[in-house]
Design a protein around this motif. Structure first.
Motif, PDB file in Angstrom:
ATOM      1  N   ALA A  22      14.934  36.133 -81.692  1.00  0.00           N
ATOM      2  CA  ALA A  22      13.390  35.625 -81.689  1.00  0.00           C
ATOM      3  C   ALA A  22      12.782  35.807 -79.962  1.00  0.00           C
ATOM      4  CB  ALA A  22      13.322  34.188 -82.071  1.00  0.00           C
ATOM      5  N   GLY A  23      13.748  36.306 -79.275  1.00  0.00           N
ATOM      6  CA  GLY A  23      13.451  36.372 -77.774  1.00  0.00           C
ATOM      7  C   GLY A  23      13.366  35.002 -77.115  1.00  0.00           C
ATOM      8  N   ILE A  24      14.231  34.005 -77.785  1.00  0.00           N
ATOM      9  CA  ILE A  24      14.408  32.854 -77.052  1.00  0.00           C
ATOM     10  C   ILE A  24      15.965  32.877 -76.390  1.00  0.00           C
ATOM     11  CG2 ILE A  24      14.927  30.428 -77.580  1.00  0.00           C
ATOM     12  CD1 ILE A  24      12.641  30.629 -79.718  1.00  0.00           C
ATOM     13  N   LYS A  25      16.161  32.127 -75.273  1.00  0.00           N
ATOM     14  CA  LYS A  25      17.347  32.453 -74.722  1.00  0.00           C
ATOM     15  C   LYS A  25      18.218  31.059 -74.806  1.00  0.00           C
ATOM     16  CE  LYS A  25      19.247  33.618 -69.956  1.00  0.00           C
ATOM     17  NZ  LYS A  25      18.715  34.076 -68.673  1.00  0.00           N
ATOM     18  N   PRO A  26      19.383  31.240 -75.571  1.00  0.00           N
ATOM     19  CA  PRO A  26      20.260  29.835 -75.267  1.00  0.00           C
ATOM     20  C   PRO A  26      20.869  29.938 -74.152  1.00  0.00           C
ATOM     21  CG  PRO A  26      20.538  31.213 -77.469  1.00  0.00           C
ATOM     22  CD  PRO A  26      19.577  32.017 -76.642  1.00  0.00           C
ATOM     23  N   LEU A  27      20.783  28.759 -73.575  1.00  0.00           N
ATOM     24  CA  LEU A  27      21.683  28.433 -71.989  1.00  0.00           C
ATOM     25  C   LEU A  27      22.896  27.841 -72.475  1.00  0.00           C
ATOM     26  CD1 LEU A  27      18.602  27.099 -70.351  1.00  0.00           C
ATOM     27  CD2 LEU A  27      19.298  29.568 -70.068  1.00  0.00           C
ATOM     28  N   SER A  28      22.817  27.029 -73.380  1.00  0.00           N
ATOM     29  CA  SER A  28      24.183  26.450 -73.813  1.00  0.00           C
ATOM     30  C   SER A  28      24.235  26.059 -75.291  1.00  0.00           C
ATOM     31  CB  SER A  28      24.517  25.002 -72.930  1.00  0.00           C
ATOM     32  OG  SER A  28      23.514  24.094 -73.265  1.00  0.00           O
ATOM     33  N   ILE A  29      25.790  26.343 -75.758  1.00  0.00           N
ATOM     34  CA  ILE A  29      25.685  25.923 -77.248  1.00  0.00           C
ATOM     35  C   ILE A  29      27.106  25.199 -77.080  1.00  0.00           C
ATOM     36  CG2 ILE A  29      26.417  26.777 -79.725  1.00  0.00           C
ATOM     37  CD1 ILE A  29      25.303  29.544 -78.643  1.00  0.00           C
ATOM     38  N   ALA A  30      26.821  23.838 -77.404  1.00  0.00           N
ATOM     39  CA  ALA A  30      28.115  22.843 -77.582  1.00  0.00           C
ATOM     40  C   ALA A  30      28.339  22.542 -78.931  1.00  0.00           C
ATOM     41  CB  ALA A  30      27.563  21.618 -76.834  1.00  0.00           C
ATOM     42  N   SER A  31      29.552  22.655 -79.329  1.00  0.00           N
ATOM     43  CA  SER A  31      29.828  22.592 -80.691  1.00  0.00           C
ATOM     44  C   SER A  31      31.076  21.686 -80.789  1.00  0.00           C
ATOM     45  CB  SER A  31      30.465  23.958 -81.391  1.00  0.00           C
ATOM     46  OG  SER A  31      29.663  24.854 -81.382  1.00  0.00           O
ATOM     47  N   ASP A  69      40.650  34.683 -89.419  1.00  0.00           N
ATOM     48  CA  ASP A  69      40.322  33.017 -89.673  1.00  0.00           C
ATOM     49  C   ASP A  69      38.759  32.927 -90.295  1.00  0.00           C
ATOM     50  OD1 ASP A  69      40.220  30.492 -88.916  1.00  0.00           O
ATOM     51  OD2 ASP A  69      39.431  30.418 -87.036  1.00  0.00           O
ATOM     52  N   LEU A  70      38.881  32.125 -91.527  1.00  0.00           N
ATOM     53  CA  LEU A  70      37.774  31.981 -92.418  1.00  0.00           C
ATOM     54  C   LEU A  70      36.686  31.417 -91.542  1.00  0.00           C
ATOM     55  CD1 LEU A  70      39.911  30.254 -95.238  1.00  0.00           C
ATOM     56  CD2 LEU A  70      39.140  32.854 -94.869  1.00  0.00           C
ATOM     57  N   LYS A  71      35.614  32.123 -91.894  1.00  0.00           N
ATOM     58  CA  LYS A  71      34.386  31.649 -91.258  1.00  0.00           C
ATOM     59  C   LYS A  71      33.602  30.838 -92.227  1.00  0.00           C
ATOM     60  CE  LYS A  71      31.172  34.791 -90.315  1.00  0.00           C
ATOM     61  NZ  LYS A  71      30.635  35.935 -89.552  1.00  0.00           N
ATOM     62  N   SER A  72      33.710  29.423 -92.417  1.00  0.00           N
ATOM     63  CA  SER A  72      33.219  28.788 -93.395  1.00  0.00           C
ATOM     64  C   SER A  72      32.073  27.786 -93.057  1.00  0.00           C
ATOM     65  CB  SER A  72      34.248  27.680 -93.865  1.00  0.00           C
ATOM     66  OG  SER A  72      35.001  27.053 -92.911  1.00  0.00           O
ATOM     67  N   GLY A  73      31.792  27.346 -92.089  1.00  0.00           N
ATOM     68  CA  GLY A  73      30.690  26.308 -91.859  1.00  0.00           C
ATOM     69  C   GLY A  73      30.152  26.386 -90.450  1.00  0.00           C
ATOM     70  N   GLN A  74      30.472  25.677 -89.601  1.00  0.00           N
ATOM     71  CA  GLN A  74      29.788  25.620 -88.250  1.00  0.00           C
ATOM     72  C   GLN A  74      29.739  26.973 -87.566  1.00  0.00           C
ATOM     73  OE1 GLN A  74      32.331  23.690 -85.209  1.00  0.00           O
ATOM     74  NE2 GLN A  74      30.415  22.492 -84.702  1.00  0.00           N
ATOM     75  N   THR A  75      30.740  27.928 -87.791  1.00  0.00           N
ATOM     76  CA  THR A  75      30.540  29.284 -87.095  1.00  0.00           C
ATOM     77  C   THR A  75      29.695  30.181 -87.860  1.00  0.00           C
ATOM     78  OG1 THR A  75      32.923  28.927 -86.243  1.00  0.00           O
ATOM     79  CG2 THR A  75      32.052  31.147 -85.982  1.00  0.00           C
ATOM     80  N   LYS A  76      29.877  29.843 -89.201  1.00  0.00           N
ATOM     81  CA  LYS A  76      28.830  30.942 -90.083  1.00  0.00           C
ATOM     82  C   LYS A  76      27.323  30.562 -89.663  1.00  0.00           C
ATOM     83  CE  LYS A  76      29.891  32.265 -94.095  1.00  0.00           C
ATOM     84  NZ  LYS A  76      30.502  31.916 -95.389  1.00  0.00           N
ATOM     85  N   LEU A  77      27.154  29.245 -89.529  1.00  0.00           N
ATOM     86  CA  LEU A  77      25.899  28.831 -89.140  1.00  0.00           C
ATOM     87  C   LEU A  77      25.474  29.537 -87.854  1.00  0.00           C
ATOM     88  CD1 LEU A  77      23.353  27.483 -90.113  1.00  0.00           C
ATOM     89  CD2 LEU A  77      24.328  25.261 -88.875  1.00  0.00           C
ATOM     90  N   LYS A  78      26.493  29.390 -86.863  1.00  0.00           N
ATOM     91  CA  LYS A  78      26.310  29.847 -85.487  1.00  0.00           C
ATOM     92  C   LYS A  78      26.071  31.586 -85.531  1.00  0.00           C
ATOM     93  CE  LYS A  78      28.680  27.855 -82.361  1.00  0.00           C
ATOM     94  NZ  LYS A  78      29.924  27.448 -81.700  1.00  0.00           N
ATOM     95  N   SER A  79      26.723  32.362 -86.286  1.00  0.00           N
ATOM     96  CA  SER A  79      26.566  33.684 -86.443  1.00  0.00           C
ATOM     97  C   SER A  79      24.955  33.887 -87.070  1.00  0.00           C
ATOM     98  CB  SER A  79      27.692  34.414 -87.043  1.00  0.00           C
ATOM     99  OG  SER A  79      27.596  33.781 -88.471  1.00  0.00           O
ATOM    100  N   VAL A  80      24.190  32.941 -87.611  1.00  0.00           N
ATOM    101  CA  VAL A  80      23.023  33.061 -88.091  1.00  0.00           C
ATOM    102  C   VAL A  80      21.972  32.536 -86.947  1.00  0.00           C
ATOM    103  CG1 VAL A  80      21.319  32.531 -89.717  1.00  0.00           C
ATOM    104  CG2 VAL A  80      23.648  33.083 -90.459  1.00  0.00           C
ATOM    105  N   PHE A  81      22.425  31.376 -86.434  1.00  0.00           N
ATOM    106  CA  PHE A  81      21.210  30.515 -85.604  1.00  0.00           C
ATOM    107  C   PHE A  81      21.465  31.079 -84.398  1.00  0.00           C
ATOM    108  CE2 PHE A  81      19.276  27.105 -83.537  1.00  0.00           C
ATOM    109  CZ  PHE A  81      18.639  26.652 -84.647  1.00  0.00           C
ATOM    110  N   ALA A  82      22.394  31.502 -83.713  1.00  0.00           N
ATOM    111  CA  ALA A  82      22.321  32.119 -82.299  1.00  0.00           C
ATOM    112  C   ALA A  82      21.654  33.595 -82.505  1.00  0.00           C
ATOM    113  CB  ALA A  82      23.794  32.390 -81.698  1.00  0.00           C
TER     114      ALA A  82
END
Ligand code: NAI
Ligand code: DG6
Length: 533
Positions: free
Chosen positions: A331-340, A312-325
């Protein structure tokens, strides 16, 4: 500039005892530095390790064909038209002015790798990633493929509604010259029922063994007719539903081959294409999320030492997620939820509006933060060893993660993606970050297909020798090409090894590997010379 055109000579010479050149090969010696760690009662015992490898890369780039399954779709037609625009240097008018063709979005052709430092200036020296080793130029790829839709490629491009009209108008005769895709196999149960009207270019019959033979003959014929050394077979067709993994049916290579012979209903078109490619010794890449690579395919690829990559091509939303998350967790910050959420109106969106096909996409879009979460037990409680939930091994703590896709025909290929990251910050605080992204889906995907095809061809020319194990002969790489991970949402990796989803780690691995093949250490950000007197 057509496939036979001479390209500029390979531009890098590494002067070192670790790198040697012949007319045929670039050979490098490489030391892989790691560490063995044992943990007892909270105490870490670390032993640095050194392993010696040699890499041998064939210098001559293969004359390469790219056979796309789903050639007449948005990705396939956009890729073909943009290669032709680049090859024939077609410029076009947009409302903003004159547009040149380019390969922006391709890691290989539009990003750089740091080679080292110029001692006279102290400045870093970068080269295009495509210059690190000899690679196929995208303009030289010979294009072909299959589609269950029999529209000619110029009609397919117009149907896709992706490219500016002035480009379509000019590239039209070149697209028409590509003709129509080869007929393909269509098992209606695997894709959404709303695709049925498209299926007018189908290999007849229900005999899966005959279908396999037909596809193998197509690959051979394409290779022969075009005088190719290599054909990369690429699934960019509709997302299929998952296949059930059934013991005795698709769990081993022999069972899978027998199930194709008996035309078992649980063998998907994409799996048949993968098997055809493996048996022809040509690499196969899966650009969609379904589980094409059932265990039997993986065993078959290992048996034939034939290359596969996905999923599966990682083109947009998921690519950004693999950087942002990763940014948040590191950074020691704890994502509690990710809603896409995303909505789109192209044929891919139409197909994904059916539940079983959506499910495949949901799975590949959802796994992308797992390794980052698992790597940080300070933020997320790990699973208790041996604990179970609902009969399965219990998972550790994890952010809530939802993925929603909706089909909105009006927006066409212009996908809109909305992501909310809701995180715990210092001493009970909360942070909410919202991201909205809008862009043409197919213009993000096309350069990824090119990168995957070109890297795959390169990796078929690289062999490796484990000097530490006193391995005498150079061996091809392991058949699952996990080095393609950067472009893929749910990277397929060697069974038993960890998936790396972090985009930065994936890119570092790729760059480090390419450099290792010319005897250079990966890019060190230690920059020691800037930190000491
Ligand atoms: P599309 O729907 O425009 O094209 C798919 C093509 O596959 C259609 O022309 C269809 O007729 C053909 N097809 C379906 N079953 C086939 C079969 N058995 N054999 C041969 N052809 C068959 O879709 P698009 O936008 O080109 O995307 C292609 C695939 O790539 C989809 O699975 C999509 O989920 C995946 N993908 C797309 C991304 C993007 O950004 N565009 C990113 C990630 C994955
Ligand atoms: C809607 O999600 C359609 C999909 O095919 C995506 O466009 C594609 O998988 C790209 O996904 P992402 O998450 O990398 O933008």
């Amino acid at each position: 500039v057509h496939p036979t055109a001479a390209r500029r000579p390979y531009p890098i010479v590494v002067q070192s005892e670790y790198t040697s050149y012949s007319d045929e090969f670039i050979t490098s010696k490489f030391t892989n530095r790691g560490a063995d760690v044992s943990v007892t009662g909270g105490q870490y015992t670390v032993t640095p390790t050194l392993k010696q490898y040699e890499f041998q890369t064939v210098r001559k780039v293969s004359k390469t064909g790219l056979m796309m399954i789903g050639w007449g779709g948005n990705n396939g037609s956009t890729l073909s038209a943009t290669i032709l625009a680049n090859r024939h240097n077609i410029v076009w008018h947009t409302k903003s002015g004159i547009q040149q063709p380019n390969y922006i979005g391709s890691v290989l052709r539009a990003s750089t790798a740091r080679l080292g430092t110029d001692p006279s200036t102290g400045k870093d020296v970068y080269v295009p990633v495509s210059d690190v080793l000899p690679m196929v130029h995208p303009n030289d790829l010979v294009l072909g493929g299959w589609d269950i839709s029999g529209s000619r490629m110029d009609e397919a491009m117009t149907r896709a509604q992706v490219l500016d009209w002035d480009l379509q108008r000019q590239v039209m005769p070149h697209m028409a010259a590509l003709g129509k895709p080869l007929p393909s196999i269509y098992y209606p149960d695997y894709i959404a029922a709303n695709q049925e009207a498209r299926a007018d270019n189908v290999i007849p019959g229900n005999d899966k063994q005959a279908h396999l033979e037909h596809l193998r003959a197509d690959i051979r014929k394409f290779k022969e007719t075009n005088g190719l050394d290599r054909v990369v077979v690429f699934w960019t067709a509709n997302t299929e539903r998952y296949s059930d993994i059934i013991p005795g049916v698709n769990d081993t290579a022999d069972n899978l081959l027998a199930s194709i012979k008996s035309s078992h209903s649980e063998i998907s078109p994409s799996t048949i294409f993968a098997v055809a490619s493996i048996l022809e010794g040509e690499p196969f890449v899966n650009g969609a999320p379904q589980n094409t690579f059932v265990p039997g395919v993986i065993e078959l690829a290992e048996r034939h030492k034939s290359f596969i990559g996905g999923d599966d091509l990682k083109s947009g939303q998921t690519k950004l997620k693999s950087v942002f998350a990763e940014f948040l967790v590191n950074a020691g910050i704890k994502p509690l939820s990710i809603a896409s959420y995303n909505h789109l109106g192209n044929n891919d969106g139409h197909n994904l509006s059916a539940e079983p096909q959506f499910k495949s996409k949901e799975i590949s879009k959802s796994s992308v933060v797992d390794d980052m979460v698992n790597a940080n037990p300070l933020l997320y409680k790990p699973a208790v060893e041996g604990a179970t939930k609902g009969g399965k091994a219990a998972k550790g703590e994890h952010p809530d993660h939802i993925v929603v896709i909706k089909y909105v025909p009006a927006v066409g290929d212009s996908k809109r993606a909305i992501d909310e990251y809701y995180s715990e910050i210092f001493c009970g605080g909360r942070s909410t970050i919202n991201i909205f992204n809008e862009c043409e889906d197919s213009l993000l995907a096309t350069p990824l297909i090119l990168d995957l095809a070109i890297l795959t061809e390169l990796l078929t020319r690289v062999k490796c020798r484990d000097v530490s194990k006193q391995q005498a002969e150079f061996e091809p790489l392991y058949p699952i090409l996990s080095l393609l991970s950067y472009m893929l949402k749910a990277p397929l990796v060697k069974p038993g090894t960890d998936v790396v989803n972090s985009l930065n780690r994936q890119r570092n691995a790729l760059e480090a590997f390419l450099k290792a093949c010319i005897g250079l250490e990966g890019s060190s950000d230690l920059l020691l010379e800037t930190r000491v007197w």
